[in-house]
Design an enzyme around this catalytic site. Structure first.
Site, short mmCIF file in Angstrom:
data_model
loop_
_atom_site.label_atom_id
_atom_site.label_comp_id
_atom_site.label_asym_id
_atom_site.label_seq_id
_atom_site.Cartn_x
_atom_site.Cartn_y
_atom_site.Cartn_z
N ASP A 17 0.94 -1.10 0.13
CA ASP A 17 -0.03 0.08 -0.02
C ASP A 17 0.78 1.32 0.15
O ASP A 17 1.29 1.57 1.05
CB ASP A 17 -0.92 0.03 1.14
CG ASP A 17 -1.99 1.19 1.32
OD1 ASP A 17 -2.05 1.67 0.05
OD2 ASP A 17 -2.41 1.33 2.32
N ASP A 65 -1.55 5.20 -6.00
CA ASP A 65 -1.79 4.38 -5.00
C ASP A 65 -1.74 2.97 -5.24
O ASP A 65 -3.03 2.51 -5.98
CB ASP A 65 -3.08 4.82 -4.35
CG ASP A 65 -3.36 4.40 -2.87
OD1 ASP A 65 -2.66 3.39 -2.52
OD2 ASP A 65 -4.41 4.32 -2.50
#
Ligand SMILES: *[C@@H]1O[C@H](CO)[C@@H](O)[C@H](O)[C@H]1NC(C)=O
Ligand SMILES: *[C@@H]1O[C@H](CO)[C@@H](O)[C@H](O)[C@H]1NC(C)=O
Ligand SMILES: *[C@@H]1O[C@H](CO)[C@@H](O)[C@H](O)[C@H]1NC(C)=O
Ligand SMILES: *[C@@H]1O[C@H](CO)[C@@H](O)[C@H](O)[C@H]1NC(C)=O
Ligand SMILES: *[C@@H]1O[C@H](CO)[C@@H](O)[C@H](O)[C@H]1NC(C)=O
Ligand SMILES: *[C@@H]1O[C@H](CO)[C@@H](O)[C@H](O)[C@H]1NC(C)=O
Ligand SMILES: *[C@@H]1O[C@H](CO)[C@@H](O)[C@H](O)[C@H]1NC(C)=O
Length: 444
Positions: free
Chosen positions: A106, A321
Site C-alpha cells: 500500500d 496508490d
C-alpha cells in the site's frame, strides 16, 4: 520466568544492534514476491468488478461524510490511507525463527502491521497469526522510541520490562482501523539472492483489526510503502523501490524490489516514461504526481489542469496508490469522462458508474472497439492498453463492456492498481522521479 525472558530480550536486542552495525543489509537490494490477493479463488469478472466498485464507493462515502454539507470541502483528504480494494500481497517473514506474513502493498499508507496473537479481534486469515511469544527477537517499543513518536495516534500502554510500551491506532480512508502494540522484530525477505534478514524494524502487532479488512483481500495485514518514516522503504533506507502488477485476472507471481540495480530498464521493451514525484507537507505519506490532462479517443477532456492539481492548503491533487483498485476522479472530471465515452461508443449504456455498455451477443467473442485512453503527466504519458481500463463481464445473460474508472466523490484523483497492470513502476525516492514501462511482470 520473567527474568529469563528479560535476559533473552536484552540479548536479542544486543544481537540486533550488533547486526545493524556490522552488516549493511538495510542498504542492500531486497526482492520479495507479490501475488494478487484473489489469485486462484475463481472469482468471476462480475464478482471482481462488483467488489472493486463496492470498496471504492465505501471510500467515497467516507470522503463525503467527512466533508460536511459543502461539496467543495469534500476535497479534504480522508484518514491516512485510501480504501483497500483489489490488492497485491507482498510476502515476507517476521521474527526468529521467521513466521510468514502476506501483507497488502500500500503506497497510500505508512505503517506496516500484521494481525497478532492473542488476537482478541482479528479477521480470519489463511496463515497462522504472528505470535510474538514465538519470536526470540520480538520486543515492544517504549513510548519514547522515535517510531512511536512518528504515529499520529499513540498512547502509553502497560509497564513491561521496566518501560511503558507504545500502543498505536492507525486508520484508513474507508474507516478501517487497526490497534495494537508497536513492536520491533527481525524481518526476513526471501528473494532470488537468498535470504535478507533485517533486524529491528518497527511494525504494528495488530490486536484489534476492524473494518473492511478481510483475509481474501488484505492478507494478514498491510505493508505501508508511503513516504513517511514508518513505511517499509523508509525503514530499510532504500533510495528506490519498484513493483510490477500482473493481470488483475491472472495468478502468476511477480516481484517487488527495494534498492534496485541501476540497469533495471536496459532490457525494457517500451519507452521508459518519467515524471516528477511531488511532496505535500500536509499529507507527507502520499506520492503526488502532476497529472495535466486526460484524452479519450481523439478528445481531450475539457477539464482545466487545476482540476488535478494539489492546492496550497493540501486539498486536491493526484496520487499514485497501489492499494486502491480502480482510478478515481473528481466528480466533475468523471462526468466529463463519462460523457466523452458515451459520445464515442455507439452502444446502449447499462450503468453510469462504473460506465458499462451492452454488447450484443452476436458480436461476443470479437473484441468491441473502444476509444483509446491516455493520461498526460508532466513529462510522461500513460497510454493505457485496453486491459488496463476495459472490463468485460456477463450480468444476467447480458454481455457488458465496462470502463474501470469511478468518481472519488472529492477533490482528489487517485491512480489505482487496475491502471497499473503489466507496468513496471519505479519510485526513485532519492531523485524524486516516478518511472514506468510496459513489462511482462512474471518475468521481471
Ligand atoms: C474468501 O475466500 C474463500 C475461499 O474462496 C471464500 O469461501 C470466502 O467466502 C471468502 N471470504 C470473503 C470475506 O470474501
Ligand atoms: C482549499 O482551497 C480550495 C481553493 O483553492 C478551496 O476550495 C477549499 O475549500 C480549501 N480546502 C480547505 C480544507 O480549506
Ligand atoms: C505470551 O507470554 C505472556 C507471558 O508469558 C503471556 O502472558 C501471554 O498470554 C502469552 N501470549 C500468547 C498469545 O500466548
Ligand atoms: C527502556 O527505555 C529506555 C529509553 O528508551 C531504553 O534505553 C531501554 O533500553 C529500554 N529498556 C528495555 C528493556 O527495553
Ligand atoms: C536504486 O538505489 C541504489 C542505491 O540504493 C542505486 O545504486 C541504484 O542505481 C538505484 N537504481 C535505480 C534504478 O535508480
Ligand atoms: C528525473 O527525471 C528527469 C526526466 O527524465 C531527468 O532529467 C532527471 O535527471 C531525473 N532526476 C534524477 C535525480 O534522476
Ligand atoms: C493480460 O491479459 C490480457 C487480456 O486478458 C492479455 O492479452 C495479456 O497477454 C495478459 N498479459 C499478461 C502479461 O499475462
Amino acid at each position: 520466568m520473567m527474568k529469563m525472558r528479560q535476559l533473552a530480550v536484552l540479548l536479542a536486542l544486543l544481537a540486533a544492534a550488533l547486526a545493524v552495525s556490522c552488516s549493511d543489509a538495510a542498504g542492500g537490494a531486497i526482492r520479495a514476491q507479490l501475488t494478487r490477493a484473489d489469485a486462484g479463488r475463481g472469482l468471476t469478472r462480475r464478482q471482481l468488478l462488483r467488489r472493486m466498485a463496492r470498496r471504492s464507493k465505501a471510500r467515497a462515502a467516507r470522503l463525503l461524510s467527512a466533508s460536511g454539507s459543502s461539496p467543495a470541502s469534500a476535497t479534504a483528504v480522508p484518514g491516512k490511507g485510501q480504501a483497500i480494494d483489489t490488492e497485491y500481497l507482498v510476502s515476507f517473514a517476521v521474527g526468529t525463527p521467521p513466521q510468514p506474513v502476506q501483507a497488502t502493498l500500500d503506497t497510500g499508507s505508512d505503517l506496516v502491521w500484521t494481525q497478532c496473537q492473542p488476537c482478541p479481534s482479528c479477521y480470519a486469515q489463511d496463515l497462522p497469526y504472528y505470535d510474538p511469544n514465538l519470536s526470540a527477537t520480538s520486543a515492544p517499543l517504549p513510548c519514547e522510541a522515535a517510531a512511536c513518536q512518528q504515529l499520529d495516534l499513540s498512547s502509553c500502554g502497560a509497564r513491561k520490562w521496566g518501560n511503558r510500551t507504545c500502543v498505536y491506532t492507525y486508520s484508513y480512508g474507508d474507516r478501517s482501523v487497526t490497534t495494537g502494540s508497536l513492536d520491533a522484530d527481525t524481518f526476513t525477505f526471501d528473494g532470488d539472492a537468498g535470504h535478507a534478514a533485517v533486524p529491528g524494524l518497527a511494525f504494528g502487532c495488530g490486536y484489534f483489526n476492524n473494518g473492511l479488512f478481510s483475509s481474501n483481500a488484505t492478507g494478514s495485514g498491510i505493508a505501508g510503502f508511503g513516504r513517511g518514516a514508518l513505511s517499509l522503504p523508509s525503514q530499510l533506507r532504500v533510495d528506490n523501490f519498484s513493483y510490477c502488477f500482473t493481470n488483475v485476472t491472472g495468478s502468476a507471481p511477480s516481484p517487488v524490489l527495494l534498492g534496485l540495480p541501476a540497469n533495471l530498464y536496459d532490457s525494457a521493451s517500451g519507452a521508459v516514461q518519467t515524471t516528477r514525484l511531488i511532496q505535500s507537507p500536509a499529507n507527507p505519506t502520499f506520492y503526488y504526481l502532476s497529472l495535466k490532462s486526460i484524452t479519450v479517443g481523439s478528445a481531450r477532456l475539457p477539464a482545466p489542469e487545476s482540476a488535478f492539481a494539489l492546492r496550497g492548503n493540501g486539498s486536491g491533487g493526484t496520487i499514485i496508490d497501489s492499494g486502491t483498485s480502480v482510478t478515481l476522479l473528481p466528480p466533475l472530471v468523471y462526468g466529463l469522462l463519462h460523457d466523452v465515452f458515451v459520445s464515442q461508443v455507439d452502444l446502449p449504456v447499462t450503468n453510469d458508474e462504473p460506465l458499462c455498455f451492452a454488447v450484443s451477443s452476436s458480436s461476443s467473442g470479437k473484441k468491441q472497439q473502444v476509444p483509446k485512453l491516455e493520461l498526460q503527466f508532466d513529462g510522461a504519458t500513460l497510454d493505457l492498453p485496453r486491459e488496463n481500463y476495459v472490463f468485460e463481464m456477463e450480468d444476467g445473460g447480458q454481455s457488458n463492456m465496462c470502463i474501470a474508472i469511478m468518481s472519488s466523490g472529492g477533490g482528489m484523483t487517485i491512480i489505482g492498481n487496475y491502471q497499473q497492470q503489466n507496468l513496471h513502476v519505479l519510485y526513485d525516492l532519492a531523485g524524486n522521479n516516478l518511472s514506468f514501462v510496459p513489462a511482462h511482470c512474471d518475468r521481471v
